[in-house]
Design an enzyme around this catalytic site. Structure first.
Site, PDB file in Angstrom:
ATOM      1  N   SER A   1      -9.799  -0.862   7.042  1.00 16.95           N
ATOM      2  CA  SER A   1      -9.244  -0.700   5.696  1.00 16.95           C
ATOM      3  C   SER A   1      -8.553  -1.909   5.092  1.00 16.95           C
ATOM      4  O   SER A   1      -8.229  -1.893   3.905  1.00 16.95           O
ATOM      5  CB  SER A   1      -8.277   0.482   5.663  1.00 16.95           C
ATOM      6  OG  SER A   1      -9.002   1.666   5.502  1.00 16.95           O
TER       7      SER A   1
ATOM      8  N   SER B   1      -9.696   1.528   2.812  1.00 12.71           N
ATOM      9  CA  SER B   1      -8.842   2.303   1.941  1.00 12.71           C
ATOM     10  C   SER B   1      -7.798   1.464   1.197  1.00 12.71           C
ATOM     11  O   SER B   1      -7.222   1.934   0.213  1.00 12.71           O
ATOM     12  CB  SER B   1      -8.118   3.391   2.743  1.00 12.71           C
ATOM     13  OG  SER B   1      -7.318   2.816   3.746  1.00 12.71           O
TER      14      SER B   1
ATOM     15  N   LYS C   1       0.853  -1.194   0.000  1.00 10.18           N
ATOM     16  CA  LYS C   1       0.000   0.000   0.000  1.00 10.18           C
ATOM     17  C   LYS C   1       0.885   1.239   0.000  1.00 10.18           C
ATOM     18  O   LYS C   1       1.921   1.261   0.687  1.00 10.18           O
ATOM     19  CB  LYS C   1      -0.904  -0.041   1.236  1.00 10.18           C
ATOM     20  CG  LYS C   1      -1.978   1.031   1.296  1.00 10.18           C
ATOM     21  CD  LYS C   1      -2.861   0.823   2.534  1.00 10.18           C
ATOM     22  CE  LYS C   1      -3.970   1.840   2.654  1.00 10.18           C
ATOM     23  NZ  LYS C   1      -4.832   1.572   3.830  1.00 10.18           N
TER      24      LYS C   1
HETATM   25  N1  GLN Z   1     -12.993   3.810   6.345  1.00  8.78           N
HETATM   26  C1  GLN Z   1     -12.428   4.219   7.598  1.00  8.78           C
HETATM   27  C2  GLN Z   1     -12.028   5.656   7.525  1.00  8.78           C
HETATM   28  O1  GLN Z   1     -12.307   6.268   6.562  1.00  8.78           O
HETATM   29  C3  GLN Z   1     -11.282   3.339   7.978  1.00  8.78           C
HETATM   30  C4  GLN Z   1     -10.059   3.662   7.223  1.00  8.78           C
HETATM   31  C5  GLN Z   1      -8.885   2.818   7.624  1.00  8.78           C
HETATM   32  O2  GLN Z   1      -9.008   1.779   8.247  1.00  8.78           O
HETATM   33  N2  GLN Z   1      -7.723   3.313   7.295  1.00  8.78           N
HETATM   34  O3  GLN Z   1     -11.461   6.194   8.414  1.00  8.78           O
END
Ligand code: GLN
Length: 470
Positions: free
Chosen positions: A162, A138, A63
């Site tokens: 994410s 994400s 990532k």
């Molecule tokens: N979707 C969640 C957010 O927007 C989690 C994101 C993540 O785990 N990095 O914060």
């Protein structure tokens, strides 16, 4: 087909002399090249090999919020668009030390804020099961790449879901280790009290194998623990007699379709000789609210370092305030700005007690209630996501996006290990089952996941042409 093979199977075939490591790397490079045109899973490509070891010739993708020397680390943000990594994250380094070959940096929501990869400042990634749908986020680029067989495994980061949510949307395994098990050194901080690096893979055993290599004390991350957790040992053992908890709160708003697939998964657990009990964790209803106070608060502080002076983009202005202002204005996207504003607000002297402090207290409550359930049960089960992957443009309000993480956030708030693994299909799209255990009972979680995986049988891969005959 090579693209369907797990890391273990690839390692085995190298050991037996059926395939050479170079052939494997070439195969995945070629397949990546072709399929990335359709999926846009990668921000940049590379070929980084540092050492010989057990993972010789096993390609992986990282990532783009993890430092990897020789690549840019953009966090899918304009503010870091041209930022070259100055070192390599510990988790990535440990894989390179074992012979794994890094082939790409993957697309993501900007600074890991989002659930669809639509908030990448560069381009959206597509779901390999249906190109009209999001891969989740994400870590959407990592999930799409693994599901499409572009790499045998990839790394993601999980602050509120994410890794697990995109794994659920793409029909693969995604694992968030216990907080403190894997070093965060070299991971761009979002909400430091919840961020964890973990694998996206095709099998439970692969997820265990990869994490075992990454895990362990790192002097460069003071939150890592000095615990040896043997994730593969005992992973094939029976789970007969275990007690599984299903929180009522997870079932309340579930659509009938998802409920049915989850019910089938539960029946498999009953057949394996486990006891299923419905429990109540009342504070879970506050999890999303608490997360969206704590995560933006930590983010607003963590992201203050991107000021146009030390890193990345700089918009030249006459005054120092002007530089800060314009750099951050042009460099950050809408969602990131929203979080910074929210966080700055809840941390301000006037509102600290009313919001941030209160959220911390409710976080403790959630943690306590979850620990209590786990003191009388071996695991908490539920669906990973309330729905399957949505179409591009289907969600509009920030709240719709925030609710995507309703089942995944509690594990981050409480520091628990959690895994999503495919449990079935709704409308021809995959959806995941989530398993959570006590903090540092990651090995038990693996064993439960592996048992379910065996009972479920092989999960299909999406049909995509590229690299080979399928
Ligand atoms: N979707 C969640 C957010 O927007 C989690 C994101 C993540 O785990 N990095 O914060």
């Amino acid at each position: 087909m090579i693209s369907d093979m797990t890391v273990e199977e690839l390692m085995e075939s190298v050991k037996k002399g059926k395939m050479k490591s170079d052939e494997i790397v070439d195969y995945f490079k070629k397949r990546s090249e072709e399929l990335d045109k359709k999926l846009s899973a990668y921000i940049s490509k590379c070929e980084i090999k540092e050492n010989e070891g057990g993972l010789n010739g096993i390609p992986f993708a990282v990532k783009d919020n993890m430092q990897l020397e020789g690549t840019k680390t953009t966090c899918a943000s304009k503010i870091l668009e041209n930022y070259g990594s100055t070192y390599t994250a510990t988790a990535v380094k440990r894989l390179l030390n074992e012979g794994a070959v890094a082939l790409a940096k993957t697309n993501m929501d900007e600074f890991a804020m989002g659930s669809s990869t639509e908030f990448s400042a560069f381009f959206p990634t597509k779901n390999p099961w249906d190109l009209g749908r999001v891969p989740g986020g994400s870590s959407g680029g990592s999930a799409a790449a693994v599901a499409a067989g572009m790499v045998p495994f990839a790394l993601g980061s999980d602050t509120g879901g994410s890794i697990r949510q995109p794994a659920s949307f793409c029909g693969i395994v995604g694992y968030k280790p216990s907080y403190g098990l894997v070093s965060r050194y070299g991971l761009a901080a979002f909400a430091s009290s919840m961020d964890q690096i973990g694998p996206l893979a095709k099998s439970v055993r692969d997820a265990a194998l990869i994490t075992e290599i990454m895990a362990g004390k790192d002097p460069k991350d003071a939150t890592t623990v000095d615990k040896k957790i043997d994730l593969l040992k005992g992973v094939e053992n029976s789970i007969e007699g275990m007690r599984m908890a299903i929180p009522k709160e997870f079932l309340k708003d579930l659509s009938p379709d998802v409920k049915m697939v989850f019910q089938e998964a539960i029946e498999k657990f009953e057949k394996m000789g486990t006891k299923i009990e419905e429990v109540s964790i009342p504070s879970l209803k506050y999890a999303v609210s608490v997360y969206y106070i704590i995560a933006p608060a930590e983010a607003s502080s963590n992201l203050s370092r991107y000021d146009g002076i030390r890193y990345g983009l700089r918009i030249e202005e006459d005054t120092i305030d002007g530089i800060y202002n314009q750099t951050r204005n042009k460099g950050f996207g809408r969602e990131v700005k929203r979080r910074i504003m929210l966080g700055t607000f809840t941390l301000s002297a006037t509102y600290y007690d009313a919001y941030f402090d209160k959220a911390q207290k409710v976080r403790t409550l959630i943690k306590r209630e979850m620990d209590e359930v786990l003191s009388s049960h071996d695991a908490i089960l539920g669906p990973t996501t309330p729905n399957v992957a949505f179409k591009f443009g289907e969600l509009s309000s920030p709240l719709d996006y925030y609710l995507q993480d309703i089942y995944t956030i509690p594990a981050n708030l409480a520091g628990l290990p959690a895994m999503s693994l495919p449990m079935g299909f709704v409308n021809n799209m995959p959806i995941g089952l989530q398993i959570m255990t006590k903090r540092f009972e990651d090995a038990k979680m693996m064993r439960i996941a592996r048992s379910y995986e065996k009972a479920r049988g092989k999960f299909p891969m999406p049909k995509l042409n590229g690299g080979d005959e399928r």
